[in-house]
Design an enzyme around this catalytic site. Structure first.
Site, short mmCIF file in Angstrom:
data_model
loop_
_atom_site.label_atom_id
_atom_site.label_comp_id
_atom_site.label_asym_id
_atom_site.label_seq_id
_atom_site.Cartn_x
_atom_site.Cartn_y
_atom_site.Cartn_z
CB CYS A 71 -0.85 -0.19 0.90
SG CYS A 71 -1.71 1.58 1.04
CB CYS A 75 -1.72 3.51 8.57
SG CYS A 75 -3.10 4.23 6.46
CB CYS A 78 -0.85 0.05 8.33
SG CYS A 78 -1.47 -0.88 7.27
CB CYS A 115 -15.38 -7.77 6.71
SG CYS A 115 -14.29 -5.83 6.15
CB CYS A 146 -18.37 -5.26 5.04
SG CYS A 146 -17.87 -3.78 5.51
CB CYS A 206 -18.14 -0.82 9.10
SG CYS A 206 -16.95 -1.08 9.98
NE ARG A 278 -17.41 -6.42 13.48
CZ ARG A 278 -17.99 -4.81 12.75
NH1 ARG A 278 -16.80 -4.47 12.53
NH2 ARG A 278 -18.93 -5.33 12.81
N1 SAM Z 1 -6.40 0.06 2.76
C1 SAM Z 1 -7.73 0.81 3.58
C2 SAM Z 1 -8.26 1.62 4.29
O1 SAM Z 1 -7.02 1.78 5.59
O2 SAM Z 1 -9.13 2.41 4.60
C3 SAM Z 1 -8.53 -0.92 4.20
C4 SAM Z 1 -7.60 -1.95 5.48
S1 SAM Z 1 -7.62 -0.65 6.46
C5 SAM Z 1 -6.42 -2.48 6.81
C6 SAM Z 1 -8.62 -0.60 7.88
C7 SAM Z 1 -8.25 -0.25 8.66
O3 SAM Z 1 -7.40 -0.95 9.71
C8 SAM Z 1 -7.30 0.79 9.71
O4 SAM Z 1 -8.34 1.85 8.84
C9 SAM Z 1 -7.12 0.61 10.88
O5 SAM Z 1 -8.46 1.61 11.27
C10 SAM Z 1 -7.22 -1.19 10.70
N2 SAM Z 1 -5.50 -0.76 10.90
C11 SAM Z 1 -4.83 -1.61 10.16
N3 SAM Z 1 -3.59 -1.85 11.09
C12 SAM Z 1 -4.20 -1.81 12.09
C13 SAM Z 1 -3.08 -2.16 13.42
N4 SAM Z 1 -1.83 -2.83 13.48
N5 SAM Z 1 -3.56 -1.92 15.16
C14 SAM Z 1 -5.08 -1.92 14.65
N6 SAM Z 1 -5.77 -1.78 13.84
C15 SAM Z 1 -5.47 -1.72 12.59
C1 DTB Z 2 -11.34 -2.36 11.34
O1 DTB Z 2 -11.35 -1.57 11.96
N1 DTB Z 2 -10.40 -3.44 11.65
C2 DTB Z 2 -10.28 -4.90 11.11
C3 DTB Z 2 -10.71 -4.40 9.80
N2 DTB Z 2 -11.19 -2.61 10.31
C4 DTB Z 2 -10.45 -4.50 8.46
C5 DTB Z 2 -8.36 -4.51 10.07
C6 DTB Z 2 -7.76 -4.73 11.79
C7 DTB Z 2 -6.22 -5.41 11.39
C8 DTB Z 2 -5.05 -5.39 11.92
C9 DTB Z 2 -4.29 -6.08 11.88
C10 DTB Z 2 -3.72 -6.10 9.92
O2 DTB Z 2 -4.13 -7.81 9.90
O3 DTB Z 2 -3.95 -6.03 9.61
FE1 SF4 Z 3 -3.01 1.20 3.10
FE2 SF4 Z 3 -2.33 0.15 5.96
FE3 SF4 Z 3 -2.81 2.50 5.36
FE4 SF4 Z 3 -5.29 1.10 4.19
S1 SF4 Z 3 -4.06 0.92 6.72
S2 SF4 Z 3 -4.46 3.01 3.35
S3 SF4 Z 3 -3.17 -0.69 4.08
S4 SF4 Z 3 -1.69 1.69 4.72
#
Ligand code: SAM
Ligand code: DTB
Ligand code: SF4
Length: 335
Positions: A71, A75, A78, A115, A146, A206, A278
């Site tokens: 990606c 973030c 992430c 989802c 979702c 959501c 959730r």
């Molecule tokens: N890329 C898309 C976005 O950012 O909207 C969708 C997937 S993204 C992984 C969805 C959500 O997962 C993020 O907005 C964040 O709230 C959560 N998330 C990602 N990494 C995480 C982590 N290490 N711990 C907790 N929540 C996480």
């Molecule tokens: C959300 O709020 N949490 C989920 C889902 N929506 C997509 C993702 C959590 C991701 C946690 C770290 C990972 O496994 O990437």
């Molecule tokens: Fe990309 Fe992760 Fe940010 Fe979603 S949360 S936009 S997958 S870097």
């Protein structure tokens, strides 16, 4: 009842009445909930929860990463951001048949919502062709659908709605004033715009956030206030606990007091009474005792399945065992 308890009741009723009348939750009022003695906060949250839901039922939602890694966003939490060395390698989009097989497996395990997540800043229009096929096929299995694909334009949200998508996940992640410490490649308003497009298209929203990223209690209140003031507030509110992943900027983030996480769940429940709150990422790290407190605080949905997107989640068997011990049933597709 002691005079102190009566005073508390009156104050609590006043706060609730004000919020109901204006449908707004100023940060100060949300922060006041966070400040309540723990038992009082739990009691308030339980009252709200029981007024709107069966307190012994939880929704089981299974996640699948349909496009993992690579990606372009930054973030700070992430593991899928290409710029951090986390060991996650970029993969192509998963074929529709594999997605359907995973959805069938989730259904067989008792999930009612599925989802699909993609590590995109935003989907390209051609990516959506494949996602539409996935949505149609998953919905045909009788699951709620979702998707979380990043920022959406209004036409894209409409396409997903037409394909049969029920919910779109897009998180605000944290309070506006802390957001810039975590993400710089898109701003808060971009997120609000996407949420507007999703609503406009008639999809259910959501939307939640992450706690434990180093934000203050006031900022946790700021996040909940933002969510509760969306008009209408989201149908589904994922509260994630940071999963600190090696290689990300937040890898060494000091752990949050777990009771503060429980408080955040309770405050979400009180301010968004009819939402599915959730208990999302981080359950493995929280352990069973804290998860149990989260159920008491009004959480009534979990991510269910051995994996989140790329990190681990409690094993299905462990979840079943805990829910059994607590006498909590999985929501059926009719309820
Ligand atoms: N890329 C898309 C976005 O950012 O909207 C969708 C997937 S993204 C992984 C969805 C959500 O997962 C993020 O907005 C964040 O709230 C959560 N998330 C990602 N990494 C995480 C982590 N290490 N711990 C907790 N929540 C996480
Ligand atoms: C959300 O709020 N949490 C989920 C889902 N929506 C997509 C993702 C959590 C991701 C946690 C770290 C990972 O496994 O990437
Ligand atoms: Fe990309 Fe992760 Fe940010 Fe979603 S949360 S936009 S997958 S870097």
């Amino acid at each position: 009842m002691s005079s102190q308890t009566i005073a508390f009741h009156t104050a609590a009723k006043k706060v609730a009445a004000t919020a109901a009348a204006n449908e707004i939750w100023p940060v100060a009022e949300v922060a006041a909930l966070f400040e309540l003695p723990f038992n009082d906060l739990m009691w308030r949250a339980q009252q709200v929860h029981r007024a709107h839901f069966d307190a012994n039922e939880v929704e089981l939602a299974t996640l699948l990463s349909i496009k993992t890694g690579g990606c372009p966003e930054d973030c700070g939490y992430c593991p899928q951001a290409a710029r951090y060395d986390t060991g996650v390698t970029a993969q192509k989009m998963m074929p529709v048949e594999e997605v359907v097989a995973a959805a069938q497996g989730a259904k067989d395990s008792g999930a009612t919502r599925f989802c699909m997540g993609a590590a995109w800043r935003s989907p390209k229009d051609r990516d959506l062709d494949a996602v539409e096929d996935m949505v149609k096929a998953v919905k045909a299995l009788g699951l709620e659908t979702c998707a979380t694909l990043g920022m959406l334009k209004e036409e894209q949200a409409e396409r997903l709605k037409t394909a049969g998508l029920d919910y779109y996940n897009h998180n605000l992640d944290t309070a506006p004033e802390f957001y810039g410490d975590i993400i710089t490649t898109r701003d808060y308003q971009d997120r609000l715009d996407t949420l507007g497009h999703v609503r406009q298209a008639g999809l259910k929203v959501c939307c939640g956030g992450i706690v434990g990223m180093g934000e203050s209690r006031q900022q946790r209140a700021g996040l909940i206030s933002q969510l509760a003031n969306l008009n209408p507030y989201p149908e589904s509110v994922p509260i994630n606990h940071l999963v600190a992943v090696e290689g990300t900027p937040l890898a060494d983030q000091e752990a949050l007091d777990p009771l503060e996480f429980v408080r955040t769940i309770a405050v979400a429940r009180i301010t968004m009474p009819k939402a599915r709150v959730r208990l999302s990422a981080g359950r493995r790290q929280l352990g069973e005792g804290v998860q149990t407190l989260c159920y008491l605080a009004g959480a009534n949905s979990i991510f269910y399945g051995d994996k989140l997107l790329v990190t681990g989640n409690p094993e299905v068997e462990e979840d079943r065992a805990l829910l059994n011990r607590l006498g909590i049933r999985g929501k059926s597709s009719q309820s």
